[in-house]
Design a protein around this motif. Structure first.
Motif, mmCIF file in Angstrom:
data_model
loop_
_atom_site.group_PDB
_atom_site.id
_atom_site.type_symbol
_atom_site.label_atom_id
_atom_site.label_comp_id
_atom_site.label_asym_id
_atom_site.label_seq_id
_atom_site.Cartn_x
_atom_site.Cartn_y
_atom_site.Cartn_z
ATOM 1 N N TRP A 162 0.618 -1.362 -0.061
ATOM 2 C CA TRP A 162 -0.157 0.578 -0.025
ATOM 3 C C TRP A 162 1.067 1.937 0.032
ATOM 4 C CZ3 TRP A 162 -5.250 -0.726 -0.361
ATOM 5 C CH2 TRP A 162 -5.596 -2.416 -0.527
ATOM 6 N N SER A 163 0.572 1.888 -0.893
ATOM 7 C CA SER A 163 1.428 3.963 -0.555
ATOM 8 C C SER A 163 0.975 4.198 0.419
ATOM 9 C CB SER A 163 0.960 4.132 -1.894
ATOM 10 O OG SER A 163 -0.372 5.256 -2.358
ATOM 11 N N THR A 164 1.658 5.549 -0.008
ATOM 12 C CA THR A 164 1.775 6.541 1.953
ATOM 13 C C THR A 164 -0.282 6.958 1.870
ATOM 14 O OG1 THR A 164 4.098 6.996 2.131
ATOM 15 C CG2 THR A 164 2.551 8.633 3.044
ATOM 16 N N GLU A 165 -0.394 7.678 0.346
ATOM 17 C CA GLU A 165 -1.475 8.139 0.075
ATOM 18 C C GLU A 165 -2.710 7.225 0.626
ATOM 19 O OE1 GLU A 165 -3.597 11.541 -0.402
ATOM 20 O OE2 GLU A 165 -1.369 11.415 0.069
ATOM 21 N N GLU A 166 -1.892 6.011 -0.074
ATOM 22 C CA GLU A 166 -3.835 4.946 0.348
ATOM 23 C C GLU A 166 -3.687 4.907 1.535
ATOM 24 O OE1 GLU A 166 -3.506 1.733 -4.151
ATOM 25 O OE2 GLU A 166 -1.918 1.655 -2.667
ATOM 26 N N ILE A 167 -2.711 4.601 2.444
ATOM 27 C CA ILE A 167 -2.922 4.529 3.819
ATOM 28 C C ILE A 167 -3.273 5.620 4.616
ATOM 29 C CG2 ILE A 167 -1.830 4.109 6.279
ATOM 30 C CD1 ILE A 167 0.048 2.823 4.378
ATOM 31 N N LEU A 168 -3.512 6.463 4.109
ATOM 32 C CA LEU A 168 -4.207 8.055 4.495
ATOM 33 C C LEU A 168 -5.733 7.991 4.150
ATOM 34 C CD1 LEU A 168 -1.348 10.476 4.182
ATOM 35 C CD2 LEU A 168 -2.523 9.455 6.509
#
Length: 228
Positions: free
Chosen positions: A7-13
């Motif tokens: 998961w990318s950082t943006e997806e996690i956020l």
């Protein structure tokens, strides 16, 4: 066997923000977020060292959204008022994050953009540079408190709100005039906290800015050598 998705950082956020729509900072956990994403906590800790760091990042995205497209217009008071209302409206879209912003100071880009505009507006007001940081701090505390308070009211369900209104009416209109003479006297005019909050927000902010403006005049006169 295929490995777990990264998961990318943006997806996690994005996932954290969605989870926080139905919970709060106290019940939120990295483990719950990992379960929602179908992964394990250790994979998320590669992006964020702690729950607090993650929450700060989620709240900072609200500030980024508030500053998106912002252009300073008008005098310093108009700039600060416009900025404050933009931040307030941004947190209205996700009120659970307002309390997080007030509790966990952000140091992300959104936070820096807000800080920069407040500091620039205060410098434009004519305040001496040595007074700007203290005035900034008071405005920041005021906005965080007012926005978190607004958010707390907006997260109450309609049933809870009506129950609270009824309890307010009983407590105020039924106040014993001997024990609570002032409350009994003003009972029919006292408003609950949830009423006309936008107007109260703007009036309190205007009062703070007027206080700053009043402090500027003596400083400006003194710098020109004028007598008070």
């Amino acid at each position: 066997m295929a490995g777990r998705r990264r998961w990318s950082t943006e997806e996690i956020l994005n996932a954290a923000a969605e989870l926080l729509r139905t919970s709060d900072a106290d019940s939120f956990s990295v483990r719950k977020l990992a379960a929602a994403l179908g992964t394990d906590s250790s994979s998320l800790y590669r992006h964020f060292r702690s729950k607090t760091e993650l929450l700060r990042a989620v709240a900072d995205r609200i500030l980024l959204a508030a500053m998106d497209g912002y252009r300073p217009e008008g005098d310093w008071k108009q700039r600060l008022t416009s900025l404050a209302l933009r931040v307030r409206e941004a947190f209205e879209q996700q009120p659970q994050l307002a309390a997080i912003w007030g509790r966990y100071a952000s140091s992300g880009t959104g936070s820096r953009l807000v800080m920069e505009e407040v500091l620039q507006a205060l410098r434009a007001s004519g305040l001496p540079d040595e007074e700007v940081p203290a005035r900034y701090h008071r405005i920041a505390v005021l906005l965080a408190a007012l926005i978190a308070s607004d958010a707390g009211v907006s997260t109450v369900s309609p049933d809870e709100y009506e129950q609270g209104m009824e309890l307010f009416r009983v407590a105020v209109l039924g106040a014993d005039p001997e024990r609570f003479p002032a409350l009994a006297h003003f009972a029919r005019d006292v408003r609950p906290l949830g009423v006309e909050r936008r107007a109260a927000f703007e009036e309190i902010l205007a009062a703070q800015l007027a206080h700053i403006e009043a402090a500027i005049r003596p400083s400006s006169s003194a710098s020109r050598g004028e007598k008070p």
